[in-house]
Design an enzyme around this catalytic site. Sequence first.
Site, PDB file in Angstrom:
ATOM      1  N   GLU A   1       8.121  -4.896  14.308  1.00  0.00           N
ATOM      2  CA  GLU A   1       6.746  -5.291  14.623  1.00  0.00           C
ATOM      3  C   GLU A   1       6.473  -5.232  16.120  1.00  0.00           C
ATOM      4  OE1 GLU A   1       4.308  -5.475  12.758  1.00  0.00           O
ATOM      5  OE2 GLU A   1       5.316  -5.507  10.813  1.00  0.00           O
TER       6      GLU A   1
ATOM      7  N   TYR B   1      -1.064 -11.505  16.077  1.00  0.00           N
ATOM      8  CA  TYR B   1      -0.751 -10.508  15.050  1.00  0.00           C
ATOM      9  C   TYR B   1       0.701 -10.597  14.599  1.00  0.00           C
ATOM     10  CZ  TYR B   1       1.116  -6.412  12.989  1.00  0.00           C
ATOM     11  OH  TYR B   1       1.825  -5.606  12.148  1.00  0.00           O
TER      12      TYR B   1
ATOM     13  N   ASP C   1      -4.380  -6.329  12.609  1.00  0.00           N
ATOM     14  CA  ASP C   1      -4.176  -5.327  13.653  1.00  0.00           C
ATOM     15  C   ASP C   1      -5.371  -4.378  13.664  1.00  0.00           C
ATOM     16  OD1 ASP C   1      -3.830  -3.868  11.348  1.00  0.00           O
ATOM     17  OD2 ASP C   1      -2.266  -2.604  12.212  1.00  0.00           O
TER      18      ASP C   1
ATOM     19  N   CYS D   1      -7.894   5.014   5.219  1.00  0.00           N
ATOM     20  CA  CYS D   1      -9.093   4.571   5.934  1.00  0.00           C
ATOM     21  C   CYS D   1      -8.876   4.807   7.431  1.00  0.00           C
ATOM     22  CB  CYS D   1      -9.351   3.096   5.631  1.00  0.00           C
ATOM     23  SG  CYS D   1     -11.002   2.514   6.061  1.00  0.00           S
TER      24      CYS D   1
ATOM     25  N   CYS E   1     -11.971   8.548   1.593  1.00  0.00           N
ATOM     26  CA  CYS E   1     -12.599   7.614   0.655  1.00  0.00           C
ATOM     27  C   CYS E   1     -12.317   7.996  -0.809  1.00  0.00           C
ATOM     28  CB  CYS E   1     -14.105   7.547   0.901  1.00  0.00           C
ATOM     29  SG  CYS E   1     -14.544   6.965   2.561  1.00  0.00           S
TER      30      CYS E   1
ATOM     31  N   CYS F   1      -9.352   6.097  -1.950  1.00  0.00           N
ATOM     32  CA  CYS F   1      -9.284   4.693  -1.541  1.00  0.00           C
ATOM     33  C   CYS F   1      -9.443   3.739  -2.726  1.00  0.00           C
ATOM     34  CB  CYS F   1     -10.369   4.395  -0.507  1.00  0.00           C
ATOM     35  SG  CYS F   1     -10.325   2.676   0.062  1.00  0.00           S
TER      36      CYS F   1
ATOM     37  N   CYS G   1     -16.876  -0.600  -1.330  1.00  0.00           N
ATOM     38  CA  CYS G   1     -16.991  -0.462   0.122  1.00  0.00           C
ATOM     39  C   CYS G   1     -18.447  -0.291   0.564  1.00  0.00           C
ATOM     40  CB  CYS G   1     -16.153   0.715   0.598  1.00  0.00           C
ATOM     41  SG  CYS G   1     -16.164   0.917   2.402  1.00  0.00           S
TER      42      CYS G   1
END
Length: 358
Positions: free
Chosen positions: A46, A129, A147, A199, A206, A209, A215
């Site tokens: 991370e 985060y 994030d 995305c 899309c 997705c 959306c």
Amino acid sequence: MSASAITDPARLASRLLDWYDANKRDLPWRAIAGERADPYAVWVSEVMLQQTTVAAVRPYYEAFLARWPTVEALAAASLDEVLQTWRGLGYYARARNLHACARLIAGERGGRWPQAEADLRALPGIGAYTAAAIAAIAFEHGSTPVDGNVLRIIARVFGIETPLPAAKAELTRLARTLTPPRRTGDFAQATMELGATVCRPRRPGCDRCPWADDCVARAKGSAERLPRRSARPPRPTRQGWAFWLEHADAGVLLRQRPARGLLGGMMEVPSTPWRRAPWTAAEAIAIAAPADARWRPLNAVVEHTFTHFHLRLSVLAARLEGPPPPDVAGTWVPLPDLEDQALPSLMMKVVAAARGEA
DNA sequence: AAAGCGTGGTT
DNA sequence: TAACCAAGCTT
């Protein structure tokens, strides 16, 4: 009930987790299915992934964990060794904080990680985060890491037009409303994976997705221009001269930069300050040359872009004969050993320019 | 709270 | 190609 088209957070979470199970990438820091994630591995990955792409991190992560498989091993390393392994990855404060944090965990805390988001947040180099990510991924706490990916997918699915960074608090709150009670680690990774692979900032996929039906931005045709961002200030250009000083026996002269600030703790080819106004070679030599020598300018000019300025670094080269003068500040490094130094990418460009013309 | 802090890939 | 952007943190 809000006016939003998002009617069922649980359905969104469920669809995202199903999509994740079917599409997740094989990344070296991910736990083997059914096994518990190693907090050390999650933490290292991370921190490396802060503002850094998966592709860039992967080889560094592999090398890092091969060299230091545990927090105790990392704590036993010197900071110079850690910086050397980090060289080229950027944002070197991450490496300094990582090392400090390892010593804190392995020392004062006896190797035990805090698990609560607030306690992780107090550790060096761990912000909002990263604390949420470790708590969720390593410990299955109900935290919601937010994030750049998450800001984007949330701005789009809810159709939030407020520009960043002003919108961050609201987007964080909305992200939390979607976080399910179970599989929080997978959900956290799934949100980021969705942003990274489907995305995307431009040309969002899309048609692939799992949230397409819900959306708001897709319905409005506005996905590609969300999230909006406030304009950034322009990047100025700074200039300087670097001094490539070779000695027949000793090698090339390097210095270590101050422990904090830009490229803190890293090695460098000595140079003038970097400023807006151009330098003449004579002025540069008078102010900053590390030794009295016959300096000659190289043809190559090194260009490098940092986060907040461009740098044009010209190079003066000289060679010393006889015994190395004792009054030269720095470290003489044999040319073959340059690869083992903690030289950041900018300085590797200087090395390449100087060796190319030598 | 706005600015400082790296680097490399993509468009 | 210059701009944008990336699994952000610190002061």
